[in-house]
Write a protein that holds these residues in place. Structure first.
Motif, PDB file in Angstrom:
ATOM      1  N   SER A 197     -15.015  -2.376   7.356  1.00 39.95           N
ATOM      2  CA  SER A 197     -13.683  -2.613   6.776  1.00 39.95           C
ATOM      3  C   SER A 197     -12.761  -3.405   7.690  1.00 39.95           C
ATOM      4  N   ARG A 198     -13.349  -4.160   8.613  1.00 38.84           N
ATOM      5  CA  ARG A 198     -12.529  -5.087   9.384  1.00 38.84           C
ATOM      6  C   ARG A 198     -12.160  -6.262   8.501  1.00 38.84           C
ATOM      7  N   ILE A 199     -10.872  -6.583   8.457  1.00 41.08           N
ATOM      8  CA  ILE A 199     -10.435  -7.744   7.689  1.00 41.08           C
ATOM      9  C   ILE A 199      -9.785  -8.768   8.609  1.00 41.08           C
ATOM     10  N   ASN A 200      -9.910 -10.029   8.216  1.00 36.60           N
ATOM     11  CA  ASN A 200      -9.149 -11.106   8.839  1.00 36.60           C
ATOM     12  C   ASN A 200      -7.867 -11.256   8.028  1.00 36.60           C
ATOM     13  N   VAL A 201      -6.771 -10.761   8.587  1.00 35.01           N
ATOM     14  CA  VAL A 201      -5.493 -10.784   7.865  1.00 35.01           C
ATOM     15  C   VAL A 201      -5.109 -12.216   7.497  1.00 35.01           C
ATOM     16  N   ALA A 202      -5.490 -13.176   8.344  1.00 32.20           N
ATOM     17  CA  ALA A 202      -5.151 -14.569   8.077  1.00 32.20           C
ATOM     18  C   ALA A 202      -5.900 -15.120   6.871  1.00 32.20           C
ATOM     19  N   GLY A 203      -6.880 -14.374   6.361  1.00 33.59           N
ATOM     20  CA  GLY A 203      -7.560 -14.799   5.145  1.00 33.59           C
ATOM     21  C   GLY A 203      -6.784 -14.463   3.885  1.00 33.59           C
ATOM     22  N   LEU A 204      -5.684 -13.722   4.050  1.00 33.66           N
ATOM     23  CA  LEU A 204      -4.835 -13.362   2.915  1.00 33.66           C
ATOM     24  C   LEU A 204      -3.735 -14.391   2.693  1.00 33.66           C
ATOM     25  N   ASN A 205      -3.084 -14.297   1.565  1.00 36.53           N
ATOM     26  CA  ASN A 205      -1.827 -15.010   1.321  1.00 36.53           C
ATOM     27  C   ASN A 205      -0.965 -14.126   0.434  1.00 36.53           C
ATOM     28  N   ALA A 206       0.247 -14.578   0.145  1.00 38.02           N
ATOM     29  CA  ALA A 206       1.180 -13.740  -0.609  1.00 38.02           C
ATOM     30  C   ALA A 206       0.615 -13.323  -1.962  1.00 38.02           C
ATOM     31  N   ARG A 207      -0.226 -14.154  -2.556  1.00 37.86           N
ATOM     32  CA  ARG A 207      -0.806 -13.837  -3.868  1.00 37.86           C
ATOM     33  C   ARG A 207      -1.928 -12.819  -3.769  1.00 37.86           C
ATOM     34  N   THR A 208      -2.745 -12.903  -2.718  1.00 36.88           N
ATOM     35  CA  THR A 208      -3.925 -12.034  -2.643  1.00 36.88           C
ATOM     36  C   THR A 208      -3.650 -10.684  -1.981  1.00 36.88           C
ATOM     37  N   VAL A 209      -2.513 -10.545  -1.291  1.00 35.04           N
ATOM     38  CA  VAL A 209      -2.192  -9.245  -0.690  1.00 35.04           C
ATOM     39  C   VAL A 209      -2.157  -8.135  -1.747  1.00 35.04           C
ATOM     40  N   PRO A 210      -1.450  -8.304  -2.876  1.00 32.61           N
ATOM     41  CA  PRO A 210      -1.467  -7.250  -3.892  1.00 32.61           C
ATOM     42  C   PRO A 210      -2.861  -6.989  -4.457  1.00 32.61           C
ATOM     43  N   VAL A 211      -3.694  -8.028  -4.530  1.00 34.83           N
ATOM     44  CA  VAL A 211      -5.051  -7.877  -5.023  1.00 34.83           C
ATOM     45  C   VAL A 211      -5.850  -6.956  -4.098  1.00 34.83           C
ATOM     46  N   LEU A 212      -5.747  -7.207  -2.808  1.00 36.00           N
ATOM     47  CA  LEU A 212      -6.448  -6.360  -1.839  1.00 36.00           C
ATOM     48  C   LEU A 212      -5.902  -4.943  -1.860  1.00 36.00           C
ATOM     49  N   ALA A 213      -4.589  -4.790  -1.907  1.00 44.49           N
ATOM     50  CA  ALA A 213      -3.990  -3.459  -1.902  1.00 44.49           C
ATOM     51  C   ALA A 213      -4.475  -2.626  -3.103  1.00 44.49           C
ATOM     52  N   LYS A 214      -4.466  -3.205  -4.267  1.00 41.20           N
ATOM     53  CA  LYS A 214      -4.910  -2.483  -5.462  1.00 41.20           C
ATOM     54  C   LYS A 214      -6.400  -2.161  -5.381  1.00 41.20           C
ATOM     55  N   ALA A 215      -7.186  -3.120  -4.868  1.00 41.83           N
ATOM     56  CA  ALA A 215      -8.623  -2.885  -4.739  1.00 41.83           C
ATOM     57  C   ALA A 215      -8.909  -1.730  -3.775  1.00 41.83           C
ATOM     58  N   LEU A 216      -8.160  -1.659  -2.689  1.00 37.09           N
ATOM     59  CA  LEU A 216      -8.318  -0.568  -1.729  1.00 37.09           C
ATOM     60  C   LEU A 216      -8.036   0.780  -2.389  1.00 37.09           C
ATOM     61  N   VAL A 217      -6.947   0.845  -3.114  1.00 35.93           N
ATOM     62  CA  VAL A 217      -6.575   2.096  -3.773  1.00 35.93           C
ATOM     63  C   VAL A 217      -7.587   2.463  -4.841  1.00 35.93           C
ATOM     64  N   ASP A 218      -8.000   1.481  -5.648  1.00 37.08           N
ATOM     65  CA  ASP A 218      -8.982   1.750  -6.713  1.00 37.08           C
ATOM     66  C   ASP A 218     -10.324   2.203  -6.146  1.00 37.08           C
ATOM     67  N   ALA A 219     -10.660   1.714  -4.953  1.00 40.89           N
ATOM     68  CA  ALA A 219     -11.927   2.095  -4.333  1.00 40.89           C
ATOM     69  C   ALA A 219     -11.851   3.458  -3.674  1.00 40.89           C
ATOM     70  N   GLY A 220     -10.637   4.020  -3.581  1.00 40.98           N
ATOM     71  CA  GLY A 220     -10.477   5.342  -3.001  1.00 40.98           C
ATOM     72  C   GLY A 220     -10.293   5.355  -1.500  1.00 40.98           C
ATOM     73  N   ALA A 221      -9.953   4.206  -0.916  1.00 41.41           N
ATOM     74  CA  ALA A 221      -9.778   4.134   0.535  1.00 41.41           C
ATOM     75  C   ALA A 221      -8.515   4.868   0.982  1.00 41.41           C
TER      76      ALA A 221
ATOM     77  N   LEU B 121       0.826  -1.204   0.000  1.00 38.29           N
ATOM     78  CA  LEU B 121       0.000   0.000   0.000  1.00 38.29           C
ATOM     79  C   LEU B 121       0.866   1.262   0.000  1.00 38.29           C
ATOM     80  N   ARG B 122       1.991   1.200   0.681  1.00 40.21           N
ATOM     81  CA  ARG B 122       2.922   2.336   0.648  1.00 40.21           C
ATOM     82  C   ARG B 122       3.450   2.539  -0.780  1.00 40.21           C
ATOM     83  N   ARG B 123       3.742   1.430  -1.456  1.00 41.53           N
ATOM     84  CA  ARG B 123       4.255   1.521  -2.824  1.00 41.53           C
ATOM     85  C   ARG B 123       3.214   2.109  -3.755  1.00 41.53           C
ATOM     86  N   LEU B 124       1.944   1.659  -3.602  1.00 43.98           N
ATOM     87  CA  LEU B 124       0.895   2.110  -4.514  1.00 43.98           C
ATOM     88  C   LEU B 124       0.463   3.546  -4.250  1.00 43.98           C
TER      89      LEU B 124
END
Length: 394
Positions: free
Chosen positions: A370-394, A326-329
Motif C-alpha cells: 500500500s505504498r503510494i506515490n502521492v505525486a501520481g495523484l491530482n485534484a481529480r483523482t484524490v477523491p477516487v482514491l479516497a472512496k476506493a480505500l473506504v470501499d475496500a475496507g482500508a 478520507l476524514r470526511r468519508l
C-alpha cells in the motif's frame, strides 16, 4: 554455461508498470512508479535544466571522458547543496556515479572492501534495492524496526532497541529525508539520539539522500545529514539528482566518503576512483554538468529552487486534500498521518487483498504493501482514491 543460470525474481514495481500499461481503462491511476508527475501525469523537464541544456549545447566542445571520479565541479556544487558550511570540503572524497542507485552500490562495495565482517542495518521497510544489492554482494543485512503499522509513524523505540544490538564497525543505513517507502521521517531530536547511539557503539552511518527539497525545504531536508557528518568521525553519503533536478534518465548521482581526519582524504578518494574503474570506468557527465551549471548560476539556481518549492507545495497540497477527503468519508482522523508524512511516498496501511481489490475495481495501481506515490495523484483523482480505500475496507 547459460543453462546453469537461474531465473531471477521479477521486480514488483516493474511488473506493476507493465500491468498498468496493459490495462485498457481510461480512468486508471498509477501510484506505483516512484517518479514525480505533474497534474497532467507528465514528468516534465525542469525549467532551469532545459535552459542549462540549451547553454551547454552552445558551449560544449568535446564528449571526451571526464576523470574517473567525474568532474570535480559537480562534487563541489553538490557539497555546497548537501552540507552548506557544516563541514570542510577537504574532509570529503567524492565520485560521480550512474544515478543514486550507482552511489548506493559503490558505497556497499566500499564497505565490503573495508570490512568484510561489517553488517549493514537497514530500516524495515526500506527501498527494495537496498536489500537486493546487499544480498547480491553477500553482505549481511540486519533489519531494524522503523515503521509502526498501527500509528503509521516511526517506531523509534523499536528502532533504537534494534540498533543497540549492532557491533562496532557495523553500518547503519539511514534515509536522509522523505523515507522511501513510508514517508515517515525522524525528528531532529531523534536524529541526535541515533547519532549518540552510533557514537557510543562505534557504528558507521551511511546516508542515502534522494529527495532533498521534496519534504520541508532544501535546507530543512539536509538537517539530519548535516548533523551526522559534523558529529560522526566518518560517514558514507549517497546522493541522487534524479528527483530534485528531474534528470532521471541522465543517471546522475554522487557517492561521498566523509572523514573528520583530512589525512584520510587521499586514500578515500583513491578507493572511490578504483571502484568506479572496476565497475564502469568513467561516470556519465551530461546530467552532472547540467546540475553543476544550475547550482553555480544565480539565475538558474533561483529558478530551480522556485520550481522545487512549487513541486513540494503541490505534493503537500495533495496530502492535505487526501487526508481531508478520507476524514470526511470515514468521520475519523485515522488517515491524518498522510498530512504528516513527507516526500512523494506514504504507506496507507491497506492489506495486499485490499490493494488488489482497488486495482480490479477501480484501476488504482499501488505496490502491494500500500505504498503510494502521492505525486501520481491530482485534484481529480484524490477523491477516487479516497472512496476506493473506504470501499475496500482500508
Amino acid at each position: 554455461m547459460f543453462e546453469l543460470l537461474k531465473e531471477q525474481p521479477a521486480d514488483k514495481i516493474l511488473m506493476l508498470m507493465q500491468a498498468y500499461r496493459e490495462d485498457p481503462r481510461e480512468q486508471k491511476v498509477d501510484l506505483g512508479v516512484g517518479v514525480y508527475k505533474n497534474a497532467d501525469g507528465k514528468t516534465p523537464i525542469m525549467r532551469a535544466i532545459k535552459t542549462a541544456e540549451k547553454q551547454l549545447w552552445e558551449i560544449e566542445e568535446t564528449k571526451s571522458y571526464t576523470g574517473l571520479a567525474g568532474d570535480v565541479g559537480f562534487a563541489d556544487a553538490m557539497f555546497g547543496l548537501l552540507y552548506g558550511d557544516t563541514i570542510k570540503r577537504e574532509t570529503v572524497a567524492a565520485a560521480a556515479t550512474p544515478g543514486g542507485t550507482g552511489a548506493v552500490r559503490q558505497g556497499f562495495d566500499m564497505i565490503r572492501m573495508a570490512n568484510r565482517e561489517a553488517r549493514v542495518f537497514v530500516s524495515d521497510p526500506s527501498w527494495p534495492n537496498h536489500i537486493t544489492m546487499l544480498k547480491h554482494l553477500g553482505i549481511e543485512m540486519v533489519p531494524y524496526r522503523y515503521f509502526d503499522s498501527e500509528t503509521r509513524s516511526v517506531d523509534f523505540e523499536g528502532m533504537m532497541a534494534d540498533l543497540g544490538t549492532a557491533k562496532p564497525g557495523d553500518v547503519v543505513l539511514l534515509h536522509g529525508c522523505c523515507h522511501n517507502p513510508t514517508g515517515a521521517n525522524l525528528t531532529l531530536d531523534q536524529w541526535q539520539a541515533v547519532i549518540d547511539l552510533m557514537t557510543r557503539n562505534g557504528l558507521v552511518p551511511m546516508v542515502d539522500i534522494a529527495y532533498q527539497g521534496f519534504g520541508d525545504g532544501l535546507e530543512e531536508d539536509a538537517a539530519g545529514l548535516r548533523m551526522v557528518v559534523s558529529q560522526m568521525p566518518e560517514a558514507l553519503v549517497a546522493a541522487s539528482c534524479s528527483k530534485n533536478f528531474g534528470v532521471y534518465r541522465e543517471r546522475t548521482g554522487l557517492l561521498m566518503a566523509v572523514a573528520q581526519d583530512p589525512a584520510r582524504l587521499k586514500v578515500n578518494q583513491g578507493m572511490l576512483n578504483h571502484l568506479n574503474r572496476q565497475n564502469f570506468s568513467f561516470p556519465p557527465d551530461h546530467g552532472a554538468r547540467l546540475v553543476t551549471m544550475v547550482l553555480n548560476d544565480a539565475a538558474l539556481r533561483a529558478d530551480w529552487e522556485e520550481e522545487v518549492r512549487e513541486i513540494r507545495e503541490g505534493v503537500l497540497a495533495l496530502r492535505v486534500q487526501l487526508a481531508d477527503e478520507l476524514r470526511r468519508l470515514t468521520n475519523s482522523d485515522r488517515f491524518d498521518f498522510v498530512k504528516q508524512h513527507r516526500g512523494m511516498f506514504s504507506r496507507l496501511g491497506a492489506t495486499p487483498e485490499q490493494v488488489e481489490k482497488m486495482r480490479v475495481d477501480n484501476g488504482i495501481y499501488m505496490v502491494g504493501d500500500s505504498r503510494i506515490n502521492v505525486a501520481g495523484l491530482n485534484a481529480r483523482t484524490v477523491p477516487v482514491l479516497a472512496k476506493a480505500l473506504v470501499d475496500a475496507g482500508a
